[in-house]
Design an enzyme around this catalytic site. Structure first.
Site, PDB file in Angstrom:
ATOM      1  N   CYS A 139       0.842  -1.184   0.000  1.00 58.17           N
ATOM      2  CA  CYS A 139       0.000   0.000   0.000  1.00 58.17           C
ATOM      3  C   CYS A 139       0.887   1.247   0.000  1.00 58.17           C
ATOM      4  CB  CYS A 139      -0.940   0.011   1.199  1.00 58.17           C
ATOM      5  SG  CYS A 139      -0.120   0.277   2.795  1.00 58.17           S
ATOM      6  N   CYS A 193       2.828   1.859   3.241  1.00 58.26           N
ATOM      7  CA  CYS A 193       3.976   0.972   3.437  1.00 58.26           C
ATOM      8  C   CYS A 193       5.133   1.370   2.517  1.00 58.26           C
ATOM      9  CB  CYS A 193       3.574  -0.480   3.199  1.00 58.26           C
ATOM     10  SG  CYS A 193       2.775  -1.230   4.646  1.00 58.26           S
ATOM     11  N   CYS A 212      -2.670  -5.139   1.102  1.00 57.17           N
ATOM     12  CA  CYS A 212      -1.241  -4.802   1.131  1.00 57.17           C
ATOM     13  C   CYS A 212      -0.393  -6.019   1.477  1.00 57.17           C
ATOM     14  CB  CYS A 212      -0.998  -3.687   2.137  1.00 57.17           C
ATOM     15  SG  CYS A 212       0.740  -3.262   2.358  1.00 57.17           S
ATOM     16  N   CYS A 215       1.367  -4.999   5.144  1.00 50.74           N
ATOM     17  CA  CYS A 215       0.614  -4.738   6.378  1.00 50.74           C
ATOM     18  C   CYS A 215      -0.802  -5.290   6.361  1.00 50.74           C
ATOM     19  CB  CYS A 215       0.564  -3.243   6.681  1.00 50.74           C
ATOM     20  SG  CYS A 215      -0.535  -2.301   5.567  1.00 50.74           S
ATOM     21  N   ASP A 270      -4.769 -12.298  65.091  1.00 40.63           N
ATOM     22  CA  ASP A 270      -5.500 -13.565  65.105  1.00 40.63           C
ATOM     23  C   ASP A 270      -6.997 -13.307  65.212  1.00 40.63           C
ATOM     24  OD1 ASP A 270      -3.184 -14.986  64.885  1.00 40.63           O
ATOM     25  OD2 ASP A 270      -3.004 -15.424  67.026  1.00 40.63           O
TER      26      ASP A 270
END
Length: 590
Positions: free
Chosen positions: A39, A42, A118, A121, A359
């Site tokens: 793409c 990218c 793409c 990605c 306790d």
């Protein structure tokens, strides 16, 4: 945005690109990446130009820019964008001639479709600014059900994204062997990370649309996990290519392989030589048909509420008392407090802790014992000081067994003071003691003269089931004796935190030396014990707002003392100890 506006913005950006050699040098590589199915975002990532406004630009504009760049340059044709490299076809590689042929055949029939996804990605970046992704994302975030001041965004990518990044980088190195832009064998420092680019795109959208402020390390996290099933096994060739990597993959049956994490695969790739990657991997990476999917979850870091509690009865454990998984009592200090606080915060879980524990048969008087509730993944966090005062009063009105003061929210770094004080601060006790012979004035004087007495205590028999066997040295700072009658006396003791007072009195079958019995030369036992004070200033005293008032669910002699959260501790103390005629049987610990 219409076509003319897209073209206008494309021309403006492209004009700026052409004026800078830092961009024009990358044109051939950007065109080659586009031809591999990447793409536009990218293609920009591999220039390593960290321009946030550019990544935020509309994807249609960026695609137009890439198309113009492809017209300007003629990418090298030494290698087809759909065929694997020569190294990939070498013996042992997964892409033999037959597999390459079938791959090409498949691409031929789905070219138009596959170009929509793409190669690098899976459209994570291409769709990051699209309405189809951002509208559901922003809607989910605005209706998360959480209260928060700011946020941080965490992302998890498919493991195959780092494998494909390497494959594309090696593809560029083979296409442009003399280009210094691709001289490094490791692309990690030369490519913009997908996570970083996604945050550049989503961050301003979240701020603009939802008015949320981004903050690194924020307590509120939006967790975005990207998935891509089609490429989920692409990293497995590393095991064959990198001997020894499989040794890291051994985990317990049924647990995920830690070596398959993005971090471990990235590390393995840095250790894998380029020639072995090209031999066993696929360079350039094959195109894919499926888009990414994602899961979006939210969580808030724990918040902490602290205070001090008094306990006025001798049949209430600090925490729920379980034996063999069976609850032995309905109430505990923890449940009486947390049942009013946890629902307010709408948390997943509330974890109670305190500065030590008494306790079940021991009262906690004075200013109370410091405690803290860790509220896991709270959905509601914004409460005023008046609200805490209201909750405090509600707790005190609900039961006359306990009383809470100083209820407030604290920061995480303040919680350390609670545990630090558990073993270092002084504590004051009052106990009723029986001895097997008449007391004398000399006995009382002997006890009164004790100063800084060091004792050695083996882990008491009664707590061996939950504490490791050890000998602990503790200090008795001073003792104030008070005779009641011939065989009974009160002792007020100031001790080091962590001292087992019951055992100091009766000796625990010789496991605590010295003890009251050995000091007086007689047999001694403890009848009743109260904690009078714990010397730790936690949490800090705060200005009390106007107190709230609620009616008790049941009446008691101490109910009037709990009607106001601002009453002093001196007004809340129960009546004095009762003297029993004989030593009590051992009471089970809480």
């Amino acid at each position: 945005m219409d076509a003319s506006e897209i073209q206008r913005r494309c021309n403006n950006i492209l004009h700026e690109f052409k004026s800078k050699t830092t961009w024009t040098d990358h044109f051939p590589g950007m065109a080659a990446l586009s031809n591999c199915g990447c793409c536009a975002r990218c293609a920009l990532r591999f220039t390593n130009q960290k321009s946030m406004p550019l990544f935020q630009e509309r994807i249609e504009v960026l695609e137009a820019i890439i198309e113009e760049i492809k017209k300007i340059v003629s990418p090298p044709t030494a290698m087809s964008d759909t065929e694997p490299s020569v190294e990939t076809q070498a013996e042992g590689g997964p892409s033999s001639s037959s597999s390459s042929s079938s791959s090409s055949s498949s691409l031929a029939t789905t070219t138009s479709e596959s170009r929509l996804v793409c190669t690098a990605c899976f459209n994570i970046l291409a769709d990051a600014g699209s309405k189809s992704f951002t509208e559901p994302f922003l809607d989910r975030m605005s209706h998360s059900g959480y209260e928060f001041h700011d946020y941080t965004l965490t992302l998890q990518l498919p493991v195959s994204t780092v494998v494909r990044q390497c494959a594309l980088w090696y593809h560029l190195r083979s296409l442009f062997p003399g280009n210094t832009l691709y001289k490094s064998e490791n692309p990690e420092q030369h490519v913009v990370d997908i996570k970083e680019a996604v945050k550049w795109i989503l961050g301003p959208l979240i701020s603009r649309r939802l008015n949320y402020s981004f903050k690194n390390g924020s307590d509120f996290k939006a967790n975005l996990v990207y998935l891509h099933a089609e490429s989920s096994t692409e990293h497995e060739f590393i095991e064959a290519a990198n001997e020894g990597w499989n040794k890291k993959r051994r985990t317990k049956k049924g647990t995920p392989r830690h070596a398959d994490s993005l971090a471990n695969v990235s590390k393995a790739l840095t250790l894998l030589p380029e020639n072995l990657f090209c031999k066993y991997g696929v360079v350039p990476p094959q195109r894919v048909h499926a888009l990414f999917t994602y899961n979006l979850t939210f969580n808030h870091e724990s918040v902490y509420v602290a205070g001090r509690y008094n306990k006025y009865v001798r049949d209430l454990s600090q925490t729920p008392w379980l034996i063999d998984g069976e609850l032995k009592s309905k109430d505990s200090v923890e449940t009486l407090i947390s049942q009013h606080i946890a629902p307010l915060f709408e948390c997943d879980e509330a974890r109670f802790s305190a500065s030590g524990r008494e306790d079940i048969d021991v009262r906690m008087l004075g200013s109370g014992r410091p405690f803290m509730l860790e509220l896991i993944n709270p959905h509601k966090i914004m409460f005023s000081r008046e609200k805490y005062a209201e909750v405090e009063a509600r707790i005190n009105a609900h039961s006359d067994k306990i009383r809470v003061t100083r209820l407030q929210r604290i920061r995480k770094n303040q919680t350390n003071a609670l545990k630090e004080g558990e073993e270092t601060k002084r504590k004051t006790y009052k106990c009723c003691v029986w001895v097997d012979r008449p007391l004398t004035k000399a006995d009382l004087d002997t006890l009164a003269q004790i100063k800084e007495l060091e004792i050695d205590q083996k882990t008491p028999v009664r707590v061996l089931h939950r504490r490791s066997l050890a000998t602990r040295r503790r200090t008795i700072y001073h003792i104030t004796p008070e005779e009641v009658n011939g065989h009974f006396m009160f002792l007020t003791l100031s001790t080091q935190a962590g001292t087992y007072v019951k055992e100091f009195v009766h000796g625990d079958l010789g496991r605590t030396i010295p003890n009251v019995g050995t000091i007086l030369g007689c047999k001694a036992d403890i009848l009743q014990l109260d904690v009078l004070e714990i010397e730790i200033d936690f949490p800090k005293q705060i200005d009390e707002p106007k107190p709230f008032s609620f009616s008790h669910s049941s009446s008691s002699s101490s109910s009037s003392s709990t009607s106001s959260s601002s009453s002093s501790s001196s007004t809340t103390q129960p009546s004095n100890m009762n003297i029993d005629s004989k030593p009590p049987s051992e009471t089970a610990p809480s």
